[in-house]
Design a protein around this motif. Structure first.
Motif, mmCIF file in Angstrom:
data_model
loop_
_atom_site.group_PDB
_atom_site.id
_atom_site.type_symbol
_atom_site.label_atom_id
_atom_site.label_comp_id
_atom_site.label_asym_id
_atom_site.label_seq_id
_atom_site.Cartn_x
_atom_site.Cartn_y
_atom_site.Cartn_z
ATOM 1 N N GLU A 241 51.559 13.688 62.627
ATOM 2 C CA GLU A 241 52.281 14.347 61.744
ATOM 3 C C GLU A 241 52.309 13.353 60.095
ATOM 4 O OE1 GLU A 241 55.466 12.490 64.520
ATOM 5 O OE2 GLU A 241 53.232 13.912 64.233
ATOM 6 N N LYS A 242 51.610 12.775 60.405
ATOM 7 C CA LYS A 242 51.554 11.550 59.456
ATOM 8 C C LYS A 242 50.447 12.065 58.118
ATOM 9 C CE LYS A 242 52.659 7.401 62.403
ATOM 10 N NZ LYS A 242 51.557 8.006 63.661
ATOM 11 N N VAL A 243 49.507 12.485 58.815
ATOM 12 C CA VAL A 243 48.387 13.137 57.633
ATOM 13 C C VAL A 243 48.683 14.141 56.412
ATOM 14 C CG1 VAL A 243 46.179 14.226 57.183
ATOM 15 C CG2 VAL A 243 45.931 12.548 59.007
ATOM 16 N N LEU A 244 49.435 15.283 57.526
ATOM 17 C CA LEU A 244 50.797 16.168 56.800
ATOM 18 C C LEU A 244 50.822 15.504 56.035
ATOM 19 C CD1 LEU A 244 51.940 19.397 56.771
ATOM 20 C CD2 LEU A 244 52.488 18.325 58.475
ATOM 21 N N ALA A 245 52.148 14.880 56.522
ATOM 22 C CA ALA A 245 53.254 13.645 55.418
ATOM 23 C C ALA A 245 52.498 13.558 54.484
ATOM 24 C CB ALA A 245 54.535 12.577 56.111
ATOM 25 N N SER A 246 51.272 12.992 54.815
ATOM 26 C CA SER A 246 51.152 11.962 53.333
ATOM 27 C C SER A 246 50.714 13.433 52.449
ATOM 28 C CB SER A 246 49.556 11.687 53.323
ATOM 29 O OG SER A 246 48.216 12.584 54.102
ATOM 30 N N LEU A 247 49.858 14.247 52.610
ATOM 31 C CA LEU A 247 50.074 15.015 51.235
ATOM 32 C C LEU A 247 51.238 15.793 50.823
ATOM 33 C CD1 LEU A 247 47.158 17.395 53.390
ATOM 34 C CD2 LEU A 247 46.778 15.906 51.862
ATOM 35 N N LEU A 248 52.680 15.482 51.765
ATOM 36 C CA LEU A 248 53.445 15.923 50.731
ATOM 37 C C LEU A 248 54.516 14.675 50.317
ATOM 38 C CD1 LEU A 248 53.973 18.272 54.104
ATOM 39 C CD2 LEU A 248 53.507 19.116 51.575
ATOM 40 N N LYS A 249 53.865 13.960 50.206
ATOM 41 C CA LYS A 249 54.579 12.050 50.431
ATOM 42 C C LYS A 249 55.131 12.704 48.430
ATOM 43 C CE LYS A 249 50.563 10.080 47.649
ATOM 44 N NZ LYS A 249 49.382 11.524 47.810
ATOM 45 N N ASP A 250 54.690 13.825 47.581
ATOM 46 C CA ASP A 250 55.929 13.859 46.093
ATOM 47 C C ASP A 250 56.850 14.412 46.661
ATOM 48 O OD1 ASP A 250 53.769 12.376 44.500
ATOM 49 O OD2 ASP A 250 53.195 14.114 44.931
ATOM 50 N N TYR A 251 56.741 15.138 47.377
ATOM 51 C CA TYR A 251 58.327 15.738 48.245
ATOM 52 C C TYR A 251 59.009 14.705 48.831
ATOM 53 C CZ TYR A 251 54.563 19.274 45.637
ATOM 54 O OH TYR A 251 54.104 19.762 44.818
#
Length: 262
Positions: A241-251
């Motif tokens: 899930e770290k990759v998923l979280a990295s793409l959503l870091k602005d949120y």
């Protein structure tokens, strides 16, 4: 029912490009996003398996009381959405390559499309292409290897750059002036693409159009959430899930990202 979430699924993290557009247009809507990264990319799997995976994702989202489902995956849309619409009661919003605006606006008469094998070999793509691009030269390119790199957080790697150069070269040689991104993962490659392509090439994807269609569908079914507060944004991945979280870091102040076996 209007306060129930919108379900969104993709073969991995790429559909977050669609989620961002939906969230921008409809910030008051709660969402549940499934990243089926364990089985990415769908585009290299047989149609029967794509259908089974799409059913699995749909039934999980329905178990979470989703009021509508966005199939944020070109391959799943082209191979499974007809079945899903016939067999489940909620409305489904699909996605397919934005070949229509590219074909209509091209000045050179040459359009490039970068997509998965599952999308480019589908009947729906062939039908759309024949309808809108019959007077255009369409250069189709399978994006083999691109999705796994994005899923592993390597969108800006040298390996990605080399692959894109190889895939884009035939389009540039033929003077294509539009590049259609036919996979929801590919908007994350736009910084790389701009380094390779001439400034005369317009890059288009389907994200904004899908968000507008989602709003239209919710309005038509009287499912639009009119409450201004209380929305939740939940993301699940069955891989790292770290990759998923990295793409959503602005949120990150708004969202919940978790690992889920599904």
């Amino acid at each position: 029912m209007n306060s129930q979430p919108i379900g969104i699924f993709d073969s991995g993290v790429g559909g977050t490009s669609i989620w961002k557009e939906i969230h921008h247009l409809l910030p008051g809507e709660s969402t549940i996003y499934l990243a089926d990264s364990k089985y990415a990319p769908y585009g290299e799997r047989p149609q029967k398996e794509i259908l089974q995976l799409s059913i699995k994702n749909t039934e999980f989202l329905l178990s979470q009381n989703c009021k509508a489902i966005v199939v944020a995956c070109n391959t799943a849309t082209t191979n499974a959405i007809d079945y899903l619409r016939k067999n489940y009661k909620v409305p489904f919003i699909g996605i397919e390559p934005a070949i229509k605006p590219a074909a209509l606006n091209s000045k050179t008469g040459v359009v490039g499309i970068l997509a998965t094998r599952g999308t480019l070999t589908s009947g729906l793509f062939a039908k759309t292409s024949a309808l809108y691009a019959k007077d255009r030269k369409v250069i189709e390119q399978f994006g083999d290897g691109l999705v796994p790199l994005i899923e592993n957080g390597m969108a800006n790697s040298e390996e990605m750059h080399q692959l894109l150069q190889k895939y884009l070269r035939p389009m540039m040689e033929e003077k294509a002036d539009y590049l259609v991104l036919g996979c929801t993962h590919y908007p994350y490659l736009i910084p790389q693409l701009k380094k390779i392509l001439p400034t005369s090439v317009t890059i288009i994807d389907s994200g904004e159009a899908v968000a507008k269609q989602t709003k239209t569908v919710l309005e038509n079914f009287q499912l639009l959430n009119t409450r201004a507060v209380g929305a939740s944004y939940i993301f699940h991945s069955n891989a790292d899930e770290k990759v998923l979280a990295s793409l959503l870091k602005d949120y990150k102040q708004k969202i919940v990202v978790s690992h889920l076996d599904f």
